[in-house]
Enzyme design. Structure first.
Site, PDB file in Angstrom:
ATOM      1  N   THR A 185       0.830  -1.210   0.000  1.00 31.77           N
ATOM      2  CA  THR A 185       0.000   0.000   0.000  1.00 31.77           C
ATOM      3  C   THR A 185       0.864   1.259   0.000  1.00 31.77           C
ATOM      4  OG1 THR A 185      -0.158  -0.182   2.376  1.00 31.77           O
ATOM      5  CG2 THR A 185      -2.021  -1.010   1.130  1.00 31.77           C
ATOM      6  N   ARG A 235       7.662  -8.780  -4.745  1.00 32.63           N
ATOM      7  CA  ARG A 235       7.646 -10.243  -4.798  1.00 32.63           C
ATOM      8  C   ARG A 235       6.829 -10.759  -5.983  1.00 32.63           C
ATOM      9  NH1 ARG A 235       8.135 -10.939   0.893  1.00 32.63           N
ATOM     10  NH2 ARG A 235       6.039 -10.124   1.100  1.00 32.63           N
ATOM     11  N   LYS A 251      11.214   0.798  10.195  1.00 35.23           N
ATOM     12  CA  LYS A 251      11.651   1.118  11.564  1.00 35.23           C
ATOM     13  C   LYS A 251      12.404  -0.030  12.213  1.00 35.23           C
ATOM     14  CE  LYS A 251       7.160  -0.179  11.523  1.00 35.23           C
ATOM     15  NZ  LYS A 251       5.921   0.226  10.909  1.00 35.23           N
ATOM     16  N   VAL A 260       9.120   6.553  11.487  1.00 39.91           N
ATOM     17  CA  VAL A 260       8.614   6.958  12.803  1.00 39.91           C
ATOM     18  C   VAL A 260       7.379   7.815  12.622  1.00 39.91           C
ATOM     19  CG1 VAL A 260       9.130   8.164  14.951  1.00 39.91           C
ATOM     20  CG2 VAL A 260      10.938   6.914  13.773  1.00 39.91           C
ATOM     21  N   ILE A 319       3.901  12.080  10.034  1.00 38.24           N
ATOM     22  CA  ILE A 319       4.281  13.223  10.869  1.00 38.24           C
ATOM     23  C   ILE A 319       5.760  13.530  10.645  1.00 38.24           C
ATOM     24  CG2 ILE A 319       4.358  14.159  13.208  1.00 38.24           C
ATOM     25  CD1 ILE A 319       2.420  11.967  14.064  1.00 38.24           C
ATOM     26  N   GLY A 355      -6.149  -2.063   8.140  1.00 37.65           N
ATOM     27  CA  GLY A 355      -4.875  -2.064   7.428  1.00 37.65           C
ATOM     28  C   GLY A 355      -3.738  -1.308   8.091  1.00 37.65           C
ATOM     29  N   GLU A 359       0.573  -4.187  11.920  1.00 41.51           N
ATOM     30  CA  GLU A 359       1.712  -4.827  11.270  1.00 41.51           C
ATOM     31  C   GLU A 359       1.300  -6.199  10.736  1.00 41.51           C
ATOM     32  OE1 GLU A 359       5.003  -3.405  10.978  1.00 41.51           O
ATOM     33  OE2 GLU A 359       3.632  -1.774  11.433  1.00 41.51           O
ATOM     34  N   LYS A 416      10.388   2.550  17.118  1.00 38.49           N
ATOM     35  CA  LYS A 416      10.309   3.978  16.812  1.00 38.49           C
ATOM     36  C   LYS A 416      10.946   4.814  17.928  1.00 38.49           C
ATOM     37  CE  LYS A 416       6.062   3.079  14.213  1.00 38.49           C
ATOM     38  NZ  LYS A 416       4.602   2.937  14.341  1.00 38.49           N
ATOM     39  N   GLY A 456      -0.754   4.344   7.093  1.00 41.10           N
ATOM     40  CA  GLY A 456      -1.637   4.547   5.933  1.00 41.10           C
ATOM     41  C   GLY A 456      -0.823   4.926   4.714  1.00 41.10           C
TER      42      GLY A 456
HETATM   43  N1  HSE Z   1       1.564  -0.865  12.738  1.00 46.18           N
HETATM   44  C1  HSE Z   1       2.003   0.494  12.823  1.00 46.18           C
HETATM   45  C2  HSE Z   1       1.023   1.239  13.706  1.00 46.18           C
HETATM   46  C3  HSE Z   1       2.071   1.085  11.448  1.00 46.18           C
HETATM   47  O1  HSE Z   1      -0.019   0.679  14.043  1.00 46.18           O
HETATM   48  O2  HSE Z   1       1.289   2.351  14.089  1.00 46.18           O
HETATM   49  C4  HSE Z   1       3.014   2.203  11.288  1.00 46.18           C
HETATM   50  O3  HSE Z   1       4.286   1.937  11.745  1.00 46.18           O
END
Ligand code: HSE
Length: 435
Positions: free
Chosen positions: A14, A46, A107, A134, A138, A189, A192, A207, A308
């Site tokens: 994405t 892939r 990260k 991170v 932002i 979505g 992780e 992070k 996102g």
């Molecule tokens: N899985 C992470 C979160 C996505 O929920 O913040 C961004 O690193």
């Protein structure tokens, strides 16, 4: 206009598709701001045949992503594969060996291998940039490396995992169960691939270790982050916290302590009770927020979407614009050789207030046993709630907030209760977020 910056994209999930859409949609304004166009020349993932909703026909398809940086038509590689090791790390290394720059949203890789990679980038006089690693969209890395660069950062903390924040704030709003809300987060979505990384606090710890390195000029030290996730929290904890004037948020926090000429590094990821009037108490859903306290700037608050495709692509492309402008700089703000190796800070003497939750057998003397342990350890109770007989095979929940005191006193009280037959499960200890 000057020659384009030629980009290879590795990983077309994405975020990768988002980068392609952003580079196309905002091509003209990006070229004006960067002083030259960004041009994607090669892509790799892939599965070549997957429909990603973007047209890949203008770009060369490369099966072996690890050699993307060796191509003559590539100036910079964007790594969006993920994973601390494996193909992502191999790609990063070959990219620097080829004398090309790397932009990554990874990260885990930066938390584990950031020093090695930064040293390689510095030696090759190329860029290593990881704004998207991170807090998604932002610009907190830029905020710290550039906007707050004149400050000594005294403390950095925040909400660094959108999945946990979504789960906690949704549980708070709806009273729904943890597992049910986790499934919704995955469907949206932002979790992780392995949601354990989110709910056990690992993603936030990755992070935090990066933020701490940049904030304090420290070597990245992911292994020393004290990490706890949100899996032990019950809806009842959230309700109790509410009754006491708090919300519960997974907070990553780091600061340093001077010991002569060296510093010790404190890094903790843990659910905290956050007072209703603290700005972080109002950060809901998948939003992230980072607070940095500079000695001249005062408190800075960075807030926005932590995940996102659009927000993460925005951060990736901001890094590409920097590279197009020729802005490389030390990845961690100061050269790797000057980053301080900071021992892990002791925490026993840290002052704070705590939330303690006990699941206890409902019989006479139990509360007296708990309060005796607290008394013997020198812990003073500020408020206490005992919920009536409920569920959990007859166990009742006793929760309390302590007055300010050293962390070692609370740890000692818990130790005194170790093995007590009055407790039906180990106590839960959370810290309160102070000012
Ligand atoms: N899985 C992470 C979160 C996505 O929920 O913040 C961004 O690193």
């Amino acid at each position: 206009m000057a020659e384009p910056l030629r980009i290879a994209l590795a990983g077309l999930g994405t975020v990768g598709a988002g980068v392609i859409r952003l580079v196309e949609a905002n091509a003209a304004l990006i070229a004006r701001r960067a002083g030259r166009p960004l041009q994607i020349t090669a892509v790799s993932a892939r599965d070549r045949n997957k429909d990603r909703g973007v047209d890949l026909s203008p770009y060369a398809w490369v099966d072996d992503m690890v050699i993307l940086g060796e191509r003559d038509d590539v100036d910079v590689v964007v790594e969006l594969v993920g994973g601390s090791d494996g193909p992502a790390l191999a790609l990063a290394r070959t990219t620097f060996e080829a004398g090309k720059s790397l932009v990554t949203a990874n990260k885990a890789m930066i938390a584990h291998h950031g020093l090695e990679l930064a040293a390689k980038a510095e030696a090759a006089k190329v860029g290593l940039k990881f704004e998207a690693a991170v807090a998604g969209g932002i610009p907190v890395i830029k905020g710290l490396r550039e906007g707050a660069a004149a400050n000594e950062i005294e403390r950095v903390y925040g909400i660094l995992n959108g999945t946990c924040n979504f789960i906690l704030s949704t549980m708070e709003d709806t009273g729904r169960d943890f597992a049910d809300v986790l499934a919704e987060a995955q469907a949206k979505g932002f979790a992780e691939a392995d949601p354990a990384f989110d709910i056990e606090g690992t993603d936030a710890a990755h992070k935090l270790s990066i933020l701490a390195a940049i904030s304090f000029g420290a070597q990245v030290d992911f292994a020393s982050v004290e990490t706890a996730g949100i899996t032990r929290l019950r809806a009842a904890d959230i309700a109790q916290a509410d009754a006491l004037g708090f919300v519960i948020r997974l907070i990553g926090m780091a600061d340093t302590e001077a010991h002569g000429s060296t510093h010790h590094l404190f890094q903790r990821v843990q659910p905290h009770l956050v007072p209703f009037d603290h700005p972080l108490a109002h950060v809901d859903g998948a939003t992230n927020a980072v607070v940095a306290e500079g000695n001249f700037s005062g408190r800075l608050l960075f807030q926005g979407a932590g995940a996102g495709d659009g927000p993460t692509a925005s951060a990736v492309v901001a890094d590409l614009i920097d590279l197009a402008r020729g802005e490389i700089g030390a990845p961690f703000s100061v050269p790797v050789a000057e980053l301080e190796a900071m021992p892990r800070a002791e925490t026993g003497h840290r002052l704070g207030r705590s939330y303690l939750r006990f699941m206890v057998a409902d019989r006479p003397g139990v509360l007296a046993e708990i309060t005796a342990a607290l008394r013997d350890a020198g812990v003073s109770i500020e408020s206490l709630i005992q919920k009536g007989r409920a569920g959990d095979a007859g166990a009742v929940m006793v929760s309390m907030v302590t007055h300010e005191g050293p962390e070692r006193a609370v740890a000692e009280a818990i130790r005194l209760l170790d093995g007590s037959e009055s407790l039906t499960e180990p106590p839960l200890v959370l810290h309160l977020l102070g000012d």
